[in-house]
Design a protein around this motif. Structure first.
Motif, PDB file in Angstrom:
ATOM      1  N   UNK A 287       0.743  -1.190  -0.128  1.00 58.52           N
ATOM      2  CA  UNK A 287       0.009   0.091   0.004  1.00 58.52           C
ATOM      3  C   UNK A 287       0.792   1.331  -0.087  1.00 58.52           C
ATOM      4  N   UNK A 288       1.970   1.185   0.816  1.00 55.67           N
ATOM      5  CA  UNK A 288       2.947   2.347   0.895  1.00 55.67           C
ATOM      6  C   UNK A 288       3.560   2.736  -0.440  1.00 55.67           C
ATOM      7  N   UNK A 289       3.663   1.573  -1.402  1.00 60.94           N
ATOM      8  CA  UNK A 289       4.482   1.741  -2.692  1.00 60.94           C
ATOM      9  C   UNK A 289       3.382   1.600  -3.780  1.00 60.94           C
ATOM     10  N   UNK A 290       2.210   1.851  -3.573  1.00 62.34           N
ATOM     11  CA  UNK A 290       1.097   1.659  -4.764  1.00 62.34           C
ATOM     12  C   UNK A 290       1.168   2.637  -5.759  1.00 62.34           C
ATOM     13  N   UNK A 291       1.790   3.938  -5.415  1.00 58.75           N
ATOM     14  CA  UNK A 291       1.958   4.953  -6.447  1.00 58.75           C
ATOM     15  C   UNK A 291       3.263   5.136  -6.710  1.00 58.75           C
ATOM     16  N   UNK A 292       4.214   4.211  -6.557  1.00 60.53           N
ATOM     17  CA  UNK A 292       5.585   4.209  -6.870  1.00 60.53           C
ATOM     18  C   UNK A 292       5.853   3.453  -8.110  1.00 60.53           C
ATOM     19  N   UNK A 293       7.293   3.535  -8.574  1.00 62.05           N
ATOM     20  CA  UNK A 293       7.605   2.607  -9.608  1.00 62.05           C
ATOM     21  C   UNK A 293       8.445   1.429  -8.927  1.00 62.05           C
ATOM     22  N   UNK A 294       8.943   0.488 -10.094  1.00 62.22           N
ATOM     23  CA  UNK A 294       9.850  -0.274  -9.780  1.00 62.22           C
ATOM     24  C   UNK A 294      11.384   0.064  -9.367  1.00 62.22           C
ATOM     25  N   UNK A 295      11.607   1.168  -9.781  1.00 59.46           N
ATOM     26  CA  UNK A 295      13.024   1.752  -9.572  1.00 59.46           C
ATOM     27  C   UNK A 295      13.092   2.141  -8.134  1.00 59.46           C
TER      28      UNK A 295
END
Length: 360
Positions: A287-295
């Motif tokens: 949930x904390x990374x849902x708007x982040x990218x794989x990088x």
């Protein structure tokens, strides 16, 4: 007024035993699986509980080994266990092959173990398939099967029963062997009766562990046998190696980060690793990374893995050089193990007619 007496429940003493093969430097999956659970068991055990952790060199011989490599691997595995926190004063830490009672009891047990039960074991088939690079257990050529590999569940039963272990934490793939151990113990108890059963029936302990997948093929487990060294992170990998391997790990081209082990195995594997290394809940991490990218995810995973491994890695680098200390730990562990097992062996021999009853 009568005040009821407080009732104290006394839990029976547990004898906890587990073993690991000396197959080289453990990878992250090994550490987050069996090895970290051993440390947790050591911390949570009651003072009266006995803990035995063994490096099972005889089991390693069921498949071809390079003698020099095996010797180094045995010493490295002992150093690893000490580095991650196994306390040789609290737990009995020893090399299985330093105690001849294991093989002595294994022969006795083999004389009462039905061949049919051994043939139904699946692990020897999968190990032979893996050794022959066969994709299916159905394609295993049994002409290449040696007696040691076929019989090693009996040796494993002896490993457990020689210490009268009550609880055995092992992986799912070994559960069938613990069931066989219970069967063998029951056969011996019923065949050679005394005033009380000779062996307790050990309990399989399903310890929770994270299933860490290959960084290059997230449909399979992380493995030391994979020909691609980039597929696994070893305990000895330094920060730059960890970063390189995580950066090159297989993910997908879907935007955003979600935890979906079936649909997005590569991404989900990175989330699992991050959660395990930070002792967090994987769904909250996702949930904390849902708007982040794989990088961003890969950068943070690499940093978390380095932080998680740097302490044990430094300890391992130091301890593996202290050969006198390692020899002393092994010697003391073997002596303590034999002290327990020799009592069992005398009882077994007396029941079987191989020794006279002790006179008190």
């Amino acid at each position: 007024m009568i005040i009821p007496r407080r009732v104290c429940q006394i839990r029976p003493q547990r004898v906890i035993l587990s073993g690991i093969q000396p197959t080289g430097i453990p990878h992250l999956g090994n550490y987050l699986g069996a090895l970290s659970n051993w440390v947790k068991l050591q911390k949570s055990a009651e003072p009266e509980d006995k803990l035995l952790f063994s490096i099972v060199g005889w089991h390693a011989l069921t498949l071809p080994q390079n003698p020099a490599a095996l010797l180094a691997a045995r010493n490295d595995m002992l150093a690893v266990l000490l580095a991650i926190g196994i306390d040789p004063d609290r737990s009995i830490l020893f090399h299985q092959d330093h105690n001849p009672h294991h093989t002595e009891l294994s022969w006795i047990l083999s004389c009462i173990t039905p061949m049919g039960k051994l043939r139904r074991m699946t692990t020897w088939k999968s190990r032979l398939a893996a050794a022959r690079n066969s994709g299916s257990e159905d394609k295993v050529d049994e002409s290449m099967l040696n007696a040691g590999l076929f019989m090693y569940p009996v040796l494993q039963a002896a490993d457990v029963l020689v210490y009268k272990a009550t609880h055995v934490p092992v992986g799912d793939d070994q559960q069938q062997h613990i069931e066989l151990t219970r069967d063998i113990a029951d056969i011996l108890n019923r065949t050679f009766k005394g005033t009380s059963p000779l062996f307790p029936l050990p309990t399989y302990v399903n310890t929770p562990s994270k299933r860490i997948l290959s960084l290059k093929d997230p449909t399979s487990k992380m493995s030391k046998s994979s020909p691609d060294v980039q597929s696994r992170i070893l305990l000895t990998d330094i920060a730059s190696q960890i970063q390189s391997k995580i950066r090159a790990s297989v993910t997908d081209s879907i935007q955003g980060i979600t935890y979906d082990p079936q649909g997005r195995p590569g991404t989900s594997n990175l989330l699992t690793i991050l959660a395990a290394c930070t002792d967090s809940d994987v769904t909250q991490i996702a949930k904390a990374y849902e708007s982040q990218g794989h990088g961003t995810l890969k950068r943070d995973v690499a940093e978390a893995v380095e932080e998680f491994l740097k302490g044990p890695r430094a300890q391992f680098d130091r301890i593996r050089q202290e050969t006198t200390y390692l020899d002393e730990v092994a010697r003391r562990g073997a002596a303590r193990a034999i002290e327990h097992s020799e009592v069992t062996m005398m009882e077994v021999k007396t029941r079987l007619g191989l020794a006279s009853p002790a006179v008190h």
